[in-house]
Design a protein around this motif. Structure first.
Motif, PDB file in Angstrom:
ATOM      1  N   LYS A  96      -1.215   6.775  -2.709  1.00 36.43           N
ATOM      2  CA  LYS A  96       0.151   6.225  -2.764  1.00 36.43           C
ATOM      3  C   LYS A  96       0.662   5.847  -1.384  1.00 36.43           C
ATOM      4  N   LYS A  97       0.369   6.671  -0.400  1.00 35.85           N
ATOM      5  CA  LYS A  97       0.904   6.454   0.948  1.00 35.85           C
ATOM      6  C   LYS A  97       0.128   5.411   1.747  1.00 35.85           C
ATOM      7  N   THR A  98      -1.118   5.151   1.387  1.00 39.07           N
ATOM      8  CA  THR A  98      -1.938   4.268   2.222  1.00 39.07           C
ATOM      9  C   THR A  98      -2.238   2.918   1.599  1.00 39.07           C
ATOM     10  N   MET A  99      -2.100   2.789   0.306  1.00 39.25           N
ATOM     11  CA  MET A  99      -2.422   1.507  -0.328  1.00 39.25           C
ATOM     12  C   MET A  99      -1.230   0.563  -0.255  1.00 39.25           C
ATOM     13  N   GLY A 100      -1.536  -0.695  -0.172  1.00 36.77           N
ATOM     14  CA  GLY A 100      -0.490  -1.711  -0.143  1.00 36.77           C
ATOM     15  C   GLY A 100      -0.813  -2.792   0.864  1.00 36.77           C
ATOM     16  N   LYS A 101      -0.417  -4.003   0.554  1.00 35.86           N
ATOM     17  CA  LYS A 101      -0.718  -5.147   1.419  1.00 35.86           C
ATOM     18  C   LYS A 101       0.013  -5.097   2.743  1.00 35.86           C
ATOM     19  N   SER A 102       1.103  -4.335   2.807  1.00 40.92           N
ATOM     20  CA  SER A 102       1.879  -4.303   4.044  1.00 40.92           C
ATOM     21  C   SER A 102       1.294  -3.326   5.059  1.00 40.92           C
ATOM     22  N   LYS A 103       0.267  -2.588   4.675  1.00 43.30           N
ATOM     23  CA  LYS A 103      -0.286  -1.558   5.558  1.00 43.30           C
ATOM     24  C   LYS A 103      -1.708  -1.878   5.969  1.00 43.30           C
ATOM     25  N   SER A 104      -2.009  -1.528   7.197  1.00 37.48           N
ATOM     26  CA  SER A 104      -3.388  -1.533   7.680  1.00 37.48           C
ATOM     27  C   SER A 104      -3.714  -0.080   7.969  1.00 37.48           C
TER      28      SER A 104
END
Length: 155
Positions: A96-104
């Motif tokens: 939940k905390k690491t997935m997402g297009k806004s994050k590297s």
């Protein structure tokens, strides 16, 4: 990356690169307070040497323990030391905390799979769709011999 092979320096170099080439927030994540304190002590001369001392850049650099306080929607770079420990504590929260297009995200560990192809960490990361990169073969995973200490000021 094997134990004693410079993961903290790699994390600091990545953070430095991101601070100087982007406007993103950078989170250096540690599994416990002891590792965070050790890293801050070991890297303080490195930060001074790089010139990342202006308040705006330093405001974008966050040293945190665990992933509970990581933003969920903000564009950011997350660099996790001893990521195997953090992943295995709560894989669902990690996702939940690491997935997402806004994050590297970059995870560093000396024990990604405990030396076996069927390792739990390896399987979890594969299921989450993360790419795994090894820095060398198992026989090469030995700590370097340091035969000289040189102050950062002389670099």
């Amino acid at each position: 990356m094997g134990a004693g092979m410079g993961k903290s320096r790699v994390a600091a170099a990545l953070a430095f690169h991101m601070l100087t080439t982007t406007k993103r927030e950078v989170y250096l994540v540690f599994s416990d307070e002891g590792l965070l304190n050790r890293d801050q002590e070991q890297c303080k001369d490195l930060w001074k040497y790089t010139g990342i001392t202006n308040k705006n850049d330093m405001k974008r650099l966050h040293h945190v323990v665990g992933i509970d306080d990581l933003p969920t929607t903000k564009k950011c770079v997350i660099i996790i030391d001893e990521s195997d420990d953090i992943i295995m504590r709560n894989p669902v929260l990690f996702a939940k905390k690491t997935m997402g297009k806004s994050k590297s995200i970059v995870c560093l560990t000396a024990t990604p799979d405990d030396g076996v192809e069927e390792g739990s960490e390896r399987n979890l990361l594969n299921m989450m769709g993360y790419k795994l990169l090894r820095t060398g073969e198992k026989k090469e995973m030995v700590a370097p011999v340091i035969n000289q200490h040189v102050p950062m000021e002389s670099a």
